[in-house]
Design a protein around this motif. Structure first.
Motif, mmCIF file in Angstrom:
data_model
loop_
_atom_site.group_PDB
_atom_site.id
_atom_site.type_symbol
_atom_site.label_atom_id
_atom_site.label_comp_id
_atom_site.label_asym_id
_atom_site.label_seq_id
_atom_site.Cartn_x
_atom_site.Cartn_y
_atom_site.Cartn_z
ATOM 1 N N LYS A 99 0.546 4.698 1.906
ATOM 2 C CA LYS A 99 -0.383 5.340 2.843
ATOM 3 C C LYS A 99 -0.311 6.863 2.834
ATOM 4 O O LYS A 99 -1.297 7.523 3.131
ATOM 5 C CB LYS A 99 -0.117 4.847 4.267
ATOM 6 C CG LYS A 99 -0.582 3.407 4.455
ATOM 7 C CD LYS A 99 -0.901 3.082 5.893
ATOM 8 C CE LYS A 99 -1.548 1.724 6.010
ATOM 9 N NZ LYS A 99 -0.837 0.761 6.811
ATOM 10 N N GLY A 108 -6.109 6.657 3.926
ATOM 11 C CA GLY A 108 -6.575 5.272 3.906
ATOM 12 C C GLY A 108 -5.749 4.411 2.960
ATOM 13 O O GLY A 108 -5.768 3.185 3.044
ATOM 14 N N PRO A 137 -6.563 -0.080 -0.321
ATOM 15 C CA PRO A 137 -6.873 -0.606 -1.638
ATOM 16 C C PRO A 137 -6.219 -1.953 -2.011
ATOM 17 O O PRO A 137 -6.246 -2.303 -3.196
ATOM 18 C CB PRO A 137 -6.326 0.494 -2.559
ATOM 19 C CG PRO A 137 -5.086 0.959 -1.857
ATOM 20 C CD PRO A 137 -5.396 0.841 -0.390
ATOM 21 N N ASP A 148 0.863 -1.185 0.000
ATOM 22 C CA ASP A 148 0.000 0.000 0.000
ATOM 23 C C ASP A 148 0.902 1.239 0.000
ATOM 24 O O ASP A 148 2.091 1.140 0.282
ATOM 25 C CB ASP A 148 -0.841 -0.069 1.285
ATOM 26 C CG ASP A 148 -1.934 0.979 1.346
ATOM 27 O OD1 ASP A 148 -2.165 1.675 0.339
ATOM 28 O OD2 ASP A 148 -2.565 1.101 2.420
ATOM 29 N N GLY A 152 -8.122 -5.533 2.957
ATOM 30 C CA GLY A 152 -7.558 -4.176 2.993
ATOM 31 C C GLY A 152 -8.097 -3.343 1.839
ATOM 32 O O GLY A 152 -8.537 -3.874 0.831
ATOM 33 N N TYR A 161 -5.555 -10.343 7.599
ATOM 34 C CA TYR A 161 -4.633 -9.494 6.846
ATOM 35 C C TYR A 161 -3.462 -9.175 7.765
ATOM 36 O O TYR A 161 -3.636 -8.574 8.811
ATOM 37 C CB TYR A 161 -5.445 -8.291 6.411
ATOM 38 C CG TYR A 161 -4.809 -6.971 6.076
ATOM 39 C CD1 TYR A 161 -3.478 -6.664 6.300
ATOM 40 C CD2 TYR A 161 -5.589 -5.977 5.502
ATOM 41 C CE1 TYR A 161 -2.958 -5.435 5.980
ATOM 42 C CE2 TYR A 161 -5.086 -4.732 5.190
ATOM 43 C CZ TYR A 161 -3.777 -4.469 5.446
ATOM 44 O OH TYR A 161 -3.266 -3.239 5.150
HETATM 45 N N1 GLY Z 1 -4.786 -0.422 3.313
HETATM 46 C C1 GLY Z 1 -4.859 -0.372 4.718
HETATM 47 C C2 GLY Z 1 -6.065 -0.929 5.314
HETATM 48 O O1 GLY Z 1 -6.973 -1.409 4.668
HETATM 49 O O2 GLY Z 1 -6.134 -0.930 6.535
#
Ligand code: GLY
Ligand code: AMP
Length: 422
Positions: A210, A222, A287, A208, A285, A265
């Motif tokens: 962030k 997010g 994205p 990701d 999660g 996750y």
């Molecule tokens: N991409 C971070 C989450 O979904 O927490």
């Protein structure tokens, strides 16, 4: 089969798109959904956290299967409530989801089962935290206990930052528990796993992004984009994670009497000392889902049904051997204040280059779309190489316009630069 999906982000749009591929699916409701799901599902105007509202809807409309994706309804016990009412549900119980909603519990659990994670010190209330922050090692990571949607963590490089973070994170709540953690360094990866509490099957690792701006600058969001797989997560590391982290976690949960069924996750830091858990999430999660599900070549609904039945070992779970990426387009000002209601154009052209997953969008009666949230949508594409996947994403992003739109231009670029090809 009639399915109800709880949630309304890009992740839920991606889950809906994957589920609708199953020919047995005749209808999908999404509560509350977004502009993207409105185009092929029926959006239901009930908040994801409204447990009684969702229960009443289920008792009236009888979905055959309910998929609970966001963190807060899981923490509130939506799966428990629906299952108690004989409604088949995908997702962990409130007790199992505690791995996400209590960071303090997750830490104790990892210590008990020898799962590698950062060293930490737990302060039960704000007074203890205020005293500890004056003498803790620096740098330090402060985490407020409880769900904070990414806003409950501060990495403090100096004593002043740590003191300020402690005051900010426990502001106004004398009973706010606080975790102080050793700062870990290394590449960060998200490994989303299917698990029925006995069998655990990891999806390809994703990364990701962030921070809001290029070069990992600006405030935390997010998530502004992701890609998968991640080169730093080698097959040898994957094997090590299975032995040292994934299996001990599900075995530990079973031993605690709270087996975990759903998507688990693992947020991992690949340190020089080996992989360590930063945190657990009890869900898909966002994205990451928008890059990982397009790689799934097996049927998602069958996997979910097998998980609920405790038969994941018999399910077919296969992924395509290619690359996937997504780039999020946000409203100007996000993650702070932003305007809504901006018309979005270019969506059909963008679909030539990938899949557009909606998040903060609304579909108007004439079929056009306007913005309605901070993260508006993402373009997700696959390719034979990471560069190709990224190129497709950015071609799609280039065709989409709305006032104030911004996106990161460097998603996956560090990893793509490592690969010598085309
Ligand atoms: N991409 C971070 C989450 O979904 O927490
Ligand atoms: P979390 O909400 O626990 O995922 O934390 C948010 C972000 O803070 C993570 O994605 C990491 O980048 C960072 N972070 C959390 N814990 C640590 C740690 N112990 N050391 C370094 N960075 C951390």
């Amino acid at each position: 089969m009639k399915i109800l999906i709880i949630g309304g982000g890009g992740r839920e749009h991606a889950v809906a798109k994957a589920l609708v591929k199953n020919v047995a699916v005749e209808k999908i409701w999404v509560a509350p959904g977004n502009g993207g799901t409105a185009a092929f599902c029926e959006n239901v105007d009930i908040a994801a956290t409204d447990l009684q509202g969702i229960l009443a809807f289920c008792l009236e409309h009888h979905p055959d299967f309910v998929v609970v994706t966001p963190d807060d309804p899981l923490a509130l016990g939506m799966v428990d409530l629906l299952e108690e009412n004989d409604i088949a549900c995908f997702g962990p119980t409130r007790a199992a989801a505690r791995l996400e909603w209590s960071k303090g519990y997750a830490k104790e659990f990892m210590q008990k089962y020898n799962i590698p994670t950062a060293q930490c010190h737990l302060c039960e209330d704000a007074r203890a935290a205020k005293a500890y922050v004056k003498k803790c090692p620096i740098p330090i990571v402060l985490k407020a206990d409880g769900l904070a949607q990414g806003k409950g963590v501060v990495v403090a490089q100096t004593r002043e930052e740590a003191v300020a973070a402690q005051a900010q994170l426990s502001y106004g709540k004398p009973d706010q528990a606080m975790l102080f953690e050793e700062m870990l360094t290394g590449p960060e990866v998200s490994v989303l796993c299917f698990t029925d509490g006995k069998t655990i099957i990891p999806m390809p690792a994703a990364q990701d992004h962030k921070r809001a701006y290029d070069g990992d600058k600006g405030p935390n969001t997010g998530g502004m984009g992701a890609y998968s797989p991640v080169s730093a997560y080698t097959p040898a590391l994957a094997e090590r994670c299975m032995e040292e982290i994934f299996l001990p976690t599900i075995r530990g949960m079973e031993a605690e009497g709270t087996p975990f069924k759903g998507i688990l996750y693992f947020s991992l830091m690949l340190t020089a000392d080996g992989p360590k858990v930063i945190e657990y999430n009890a869900r898909f999660g966002d994205p990451e889902t928008q890059v990982v599900l397009p790689l799934l070549s097996s049927d998602l609904l069958n996997i979910m049904i097998a998980i609920r039945a405790g038969k994941l070992d018999r399910a077919k779970v296969k992924f395509q051997d290619c690359y996937s990426a997504c780039v999020v387009m946000s409203s100007g000002g996000y993650p702070s204040a932003y305007e809504k209601g901006k018309p979005i154009t270019g969506l059909e052209e963008a679909a030539r280059f990938g899949t557009v997953y909606h998040a903060g969008t609304k579909r108007l009666p004439d079929g056009s779309f306007v913005t309605s949230g901070g993260r508006v949508l993402c373009v997700s594409s696959t390719g034979r190489s990471l560069r190709q996947a990224l190129r497709n994403c950015y071609r799609g992003v280039d065709t989409i316009k709305f006032e104030g739109a911004f996106y990161r231009k460097d998603i996956g670029s560090k990893d793509a630069a490592l690969v010598k090809e085309d």
